[in-house]
Design an enzyme around this catalytic site. Structure first.
Site, PDB file in Angstrom:
ATOM      1  N   GLY A  60     -14.890 112.083 176.250  1.00 34.67           N
ATOM      2  CA  GLY A  60     -14.661 113.313 176.136  1.00 34.67           C
ATOM      3  C   GLY A  60     -13.461 114.010 175.834  1.00 34.67           C
ATOM      4  N   CYS A  61     -12.877 115.170 176.513  1.00 35.17           N
ATOM      5  CA  CYS A  61     -11.588 115.573 176.039  1.00 35.17           C
ATOM      6  C   CYS A  61     -10.734 114.653 176.495  1.00 35.17           C
ATOM      7  CB  CYS A  61     -11.610 116.898 177.040  1.00 35.17           C
ATOM      8  SG  CYS A  61      -9.786 117.876 176.866  1.00 35.17           S
TER       9      CYS A  61
END
Length: 220
Positions: A60-61
């Site tokens: 993800g981020c």
């Protein structure tokens, strides 16, 4: 680049045409950019008298994911960047637009005498929801897909075994995380490197101390 052709109509290129000056980035980013430009994928890296192994992951981020790996004992250096896409020298804006096929990734340099690859896999699965397709938390898009990108036959064997063990936990629900060979890693802009340790959006630095268990505030 194909991407540059797609966005050549933007005046001056805008954010899409902006190039990253890799020489201004902290270690190991300049070396990683040179290796990527040569189309190579590292298995080991040396600095001074020390010889380390490397690994890469997407969760993800990359801001919070990098901090999670910074805290792992035996991890000597980390970098965030863009991986698993064919385009060269991608920028954040290009990757976020979704046309370069890259994912936000974390490059990990670790001392195998202190840190095992299995412990890095522990950090990966301890941080993500492997069932989520193209995203984690509130972030959605192919650039936020998760994955383990192995750099050697040894890592491939260990990662494949771990994925099989994890899949057993979910029965018929298929794990969405990728488990595949690493492609060249392009470092992200300086702004993104060690972002949360430096303070993040709220200018409130978060600890990168080894073994730290404080909750990671993903956006600072």
């Amino acid at each position: 680049m194909i991407f540059e052709k797609l966005f050549s109509s933007f005046a001056g290129g805008g954010g899409f045409g902006a190039k990253i000056d890799y020489t201004t980035l902290p270690y190991p980013c300049p070396e990683l950019a040179t290796t990527a430009a040569e189309g190579k994928v590292l298995e080991n890296i040396e600095r001074g008298d020390n010889k380390y192994k490397v690994a890469s992951f997407a969760g993800g981020c990359f801001w919070g994911f990098e901090l999670a790996y910074q805290r792992v004992p035996g991890v000597e250096y980390t970098a965030v960047g863009y991986q698993q896409g064919p385009e060269e020298q991608p920028s954040y804006d290009q990757v976020c637009a979704g046309a370069t096929k890259h994912t936000e990734a974390v490059f990990v340099i670790y001392d195998p005498k202190i840190c095992s690859y299995e412990s890095l896999l522990d950090a990966f699965f301890g941080r993500i929801d492997p069932l989520t397709v193209n995203g984690q938390g509130g972030d959605r898009g192919t650039q936020y897909r998760t994955g383990v990108y192995f750099h050697s036959p040894e890592q491939e064997k260990l990662a494949t075994k771990r994925f099989a063990e994890e899949q057993e936990k979910y029965g018929s629900r298929k794990i969405a995380s990728e488990c595949t060979a690493a492609m060249p890693f392009w470092p992200a802009e300086k702004y993104h490197q060690q972002y949360l340790e430096k303070g993040g959006r709220s200018n409130s630095p978060q600890s990168a101390e080894k073994g730290c268990t404080e909750t990671i505030r993903c956006y600072g």
